[in-house]
Structures are given as structure tokens and as C-alpha cells.
Design an enzyme around this catalytic site. Structure first.
Site, PDB file in Angstrom:
ATOM      1  N   TYR A 100      40.764  36.913  44.695  1.00 46.71           N
ATOM      2  CA  TYR A 100      40.540  37.788  43.485  1.00 46.71           C
ATOM      3  C   TYR A 100      38.887  38.290  43.680  1.00 46.71           C
ATOM      4  CZ  TYR A 100      44.627  35.985  41.305  1.00 46.71           C
ATOM      5  OH  TYR A 100      46.052  35.376  40.977  1.00 46.71           O
ATOM      6  N   GLU A 122      43.780  35.498  34.738  1.00 44.60           N
ATOM      7  CA  GLU A 122      43.266  33.938  34.722  1.00 44.60           C
ATOM      8  C   GLU A 122      43.698  33.180  35.775  1.00 44.60           C
ATOM      9  OE1 GLU A 122      44.513  32.693  30.485  1.00 44.60           O
ATOM     10  OE2 GLU A 122      42.488  33.523  29.985  1.00 44.60           O
TER      11      GLU A 122
HETATM   12  C1  LIG Z   1      47.142  33.661  46.369  1.00 41.84           C
HETATM   13  C2  LIG Z   1      48.082  34.270  47.143  1.00 41.84           C
HETATM   14  C3  LIG Z   1      48.961  35.395  46.519  1.00 41.84           C
HETATM   15  C4  LIG Z   1      47.278  34.941  48.271  1.00 41.84           C
HETATM   16  O1  LIG Z   1      48.122  35.750  49.158  1.00 41.84           O
HETATM   17  P1  LIG Z   1      47.783  36.047  50.762  1.00 41.84           P
HETATM   18  O2  LIG Z   1      48.735  37.086  51.021  1.00 41.84           O
HETATM   19  O3  LIG Z   1      47.735  35.030  51.530  1.00 41.84           O
HETATM   20  O4  LIG Z   1      46.460  36.851  50.646  1.00 41.84           O
HETATM   21  P2  LIG Z   1      45.634  37.664  51.598  1.00 41.84           P
HETATM   22  O5  LIG Z   1      46.217  37.595  53.059  1.00 41.84           O
HETATM   23  O6  LIG Z   1      45.954  39.048  51.228  1.00 41.84           O
HETATM   24  O7  LIG Z   1      44.057  37.285  51.562  1.00 41.84           O
HETATM   25  C5  LIG Z   1      43.188  38.153  51.614  1.00 41.84           C
HETATM   26  C6  LIG Z   1      41.742  37.529  51.460  1.00 41.84           C
HETATM   27  O8  LIG Z   1      41.863  36.660  50.444  1.00 41.84           O
HETATM   28  C7  LIG Z   1      41.380  35.316  50.512  1.00 41.84           C
HETATM   29  N1  LIG Z   1      42.259  34.238  50.734  1.00 41.84           N
HETATM   30  C8  LIG Z   1      43.658  34.238  50.382  1.00 41.84           C
HETATM   31  N2  LIG Z   1      44.169  33.109  50.413  1.00 41.84           N
HETATM   32  C9  LIG Z   1      43.373  32.199  50.453  1.00 41.84           C
HETATM   33  C10 LIG Z   1      43.306  30.705  50.728  1.00 41.84           C
HETATM   34  N3  LIG Z   1      44.302  30.075  50.793  1.00 41.84           N
HETATM   35  N4  LIG Z   1      42.133  30.122  51.132  1.00 41.84           N
HETATM   36  C11 LIG Z   1      40.743  30.908  51.255  1.00 41.84           C
HETATM   37  N5  LIG Z   1      40.775  32.130  51.050  1.00 41.84           N
HETATM   38  C12 LIG Z   1      41.900  32.991  50.521  1.00 41.84           C
HETATM   39  C13 LIG Z   1      40.653  35.364  52.042  1.00 41.84           C
HETATM   40  O9  LIG Z   1      39.304  36.152  51.958  1.00 41.84           O
HETATM   41  C14 LIG Z   1      41.577  36.352  52.586  1.00 41.84           C
HETATM   42  O10 LIG Z   1      41.203  36.934  53.682  1.00 41.84           O
HETATM   43  P3  LIG Z   1      41.056  36.571  55.319  1.00 41.84           P
HETATM   44  O11 LIG Z   1      42.610  35.843  55.468  1.00 41.84           O
HETATM   45  O12 LIG Z   1      40.792  37.933  55.975  1.00 41.84           O
HETATM   46  O13 LIG Z   1      40.181  35.295  55.146  1.00 41.84           O
HETATM   47  C15 LIG Z   1      48.793  33.244  47.940  1.00 41.84           C
HETATM   48  O14 LIG Z   1      48.280  32.055  48.611  1.00 41.84           O
HETATM   49  C16 LIG Z   1      49.827  32.736  47.078  1.00 41.84           C
HETATM   50  O15 LIG Z   1      51.154  33.196  47.088  1.00 41.84           O
HETATM   51  N6  LIG Z   1      49.635  31.709  46.355  1.00 41.84           N
HETATM   52  C17 LIG Z   1      50.638  30.649  45.476  1.00 41.84           C
HETATM   53  C18 LIG Z   1      50.855  31.470  43.994  1.00 41.84           C
HETATM   54  C19 LIG Z   1      49.356  31.487  43.325  1.00 41.84           C
HETATM   55  O16 LIG Z   1      48.662  30.639  43.153  1.00 41.84           O
HETATM   56  N7  LIG Z   1      49.153  32.743  42.857  1.00 41.84           N
HETATM   57  C20 LIG Z   1      47.844  32.853  42.125  1.00 41.84           C
HETATM   58  C21 LIG Z   1      48.112  32.703  40.556  1.00 41.84           C
HETATM   59  S1  LIG Z   1      49.471  33.740  40.070  1.00 41.84           S
END
Ligand SMILES: CC(C)(COP(=O)(O)OP(=O)(O)OC[C@H]1O[C@@H](n2cnc3c(N)ncnc32)[C@H](O)[C@@H]1OP(=O)(O)O)[C@@H](O)C(=O)NCCC(=O)NCCS
Length: 156
Positions: free
Chosen positions: A122, A111
Site C-alpha cells: 500500500y 484498513e
Molecule cells: C498483499 C498481497 C496482495 C501483495 O500481492 P503481490 O502480488 O505479492 O504484490 P506485488 O508483487 O505487486 O508487490 C508490489 C510491492 O509491494 C511490496 N510488497 C508486496 N508484498 C510484500 C511482502 N510480503 N513483503 C514486503 N513487501 C511487499 C514490495 O515493495 C513489492 O515490490 P517488490 O516485489 O518489487 O519488492 C499478497 O501478499 C497477499 O495476497 N497477501 C495475503 C492477503 C492479504 O493479506 N491481503 C491484504 C489485506 S485484504
């Protein structure tokens, strides 16, 4: 070149080690971060799993999930802001799916708050939106946010 990401299963002893990532990654405005007591409580429940991502031995991310019979739930995923957009979240999400499949799950659910950039991650991993709950979350400001339910189907 970006250093390789090492993802390993961990247990309750690692909870304090992931808290700096928890505290740095989540925007306090939404109250979505868990405290260590909540993490420990979840890890005491059967089927819960913690995966920790390290880069050059430093913890850069983690994922918390739970598998019960044929269904898994991705409960929490986070990457330290200094390591975001370098593939850590993607690797963690894929590792949760692999781990769930090994445990016999056929589906992984999660979710997410509508508007959370995590949604892009996701969808990239292969989750599909299967539901939407109006005004499901309440932020620190008192504003309400919709929740989206996503599902990943594990090929048999
Ligand atoms: C969500 C989260 C875990 C993503 O982690 P991340 O290590 O930056 O993700 P990745 O580098 O593996 O991203 C893979 C792909 O996902 C998408 N993506 C990830 N973060 C994104 C962002 N902020 N905006 C747009 N696309 C995003 C992109 O397609 C990305 O590929 P690209 O960098 O080549 O464009 C991180 O932003 C985070 O910790 N957020 C705060 C905590 C949170 O809200 N967690 C989810 C709810 S539990």
C-alpha cells in the site's frame, strides 16, 4: 520474462472462481479471508466492484472495493502465493484507484492489520497512514491486533 497481467472487472458469477486465491492467500491465523457468501453479499450492494487479475488465463489475484460518492474503500486484495511478488497486487491496487477515479472518487481508504506485509504494498502504491485503531482485530488465537487506516488521494 513474466507474462503480462490482465485485469478485468467481474461480477458475482466470478466469486467461486476467486475462492481458490482467497483460500490460498490469507493466513487462517488472522481470520481475514471472506467466504463466498460474504463476497456475494458485498457484490449485491451498490457501488461494489470486483477486479480479477489473470496471467495466461489463470486467475492469480483479485480486489474487492466499493465506491460511494467521493470515497472508495479497498475492502480486500489478494494474490495467489504462487504469483506473489511479481506485480499482481500492485497492478490490482492501481486498477482499483483508476476505477475509483472514473467513478468520481477523490479518495480511496483501506484498513490493514498492523504487521500485515500488505502494508508495504500500500505504501509503495502511494497510500499514506492516516489513523490507527488499537486492538481492533482479533485473531483466531484470541490475540488482538491494531488496525491502520490508510488513504490515497486521487489528484483532481
Ligand atoms: C498483499 C498481497 C496482495 C501483495 O500481492 P503481490 O502480488 O505479492 O504484490 P506485488 O508483487 O505487486 O508487490 C508490489 C510491492 O509491494 C511490496 N510488497 C508486496 N508484498 C510484500 C511482502 N510480503 N513483503 C514486503 N513487501 C511487499 C514490495 O515493495 C513489492 O515490490 P517488490 O516485489 O518489487 O519488492 C499478497 O501478499 C497477499 O495476497 N497477501 C495475503 C492477503 C492479504 O493479506 N491481503 C491484504 C489485506 S485484504
Amino acid at each position: 520474462m513474466t507474462a503480462l497481467i490482465d485485469i478485468t472487472p467481474a461480477d458475482f458469477r466470478c466469486v467461486e472462481d476467486i475462492m481458490p486465491v482467497m483460500d490460498a492467500a490469507f493466513d487462517p491465523a488472522f481470520g481475514e479471508a471472506w467466504n463466498s457468501g460474504q463476497c456475494l453479499g458485498m457484490l449485491s450492494i451498490t457501488g461494489s466492484e470486483l477486479l480479477v487479475a489473470r496471467r495466461e488465463n489463470a486467475i492469480v489475484g483479485f480486489a474487492l472495493s466499493r465506491t460511494v460518492f467521493e470515497e472508495s474503500e479497498l475492502l480486500l486484495i489478494a494474490t495467489h502465493p504462487d504469483a506473489q511478488r511479481s506485480g499482481v497486487g500492485y497492478s490490482l491496487a492501481k486498477a482499483v484507484i483508476d476505477q475509483s477515479a472514473k467513478k468520481g472518487a477523490k479518495m480511496v481508504f483501506l484498513e490493514v492489520r498492523e504487521g500485515n506485509p500488505a502494508l508495504a504494498l500500500y505504501l509503495r502504491v502511494g497510500f499514506l497512514q492516516v489513523g490507527r485503531r488499537e486492538n481492533y482485530y482479533r485473531g483466531k488465537s484470541g490475540d488482538y491486533f491494531n488496525a491502520l487506516t490508510l488513504r490515497y488521494e486521487i489528484a483532481s
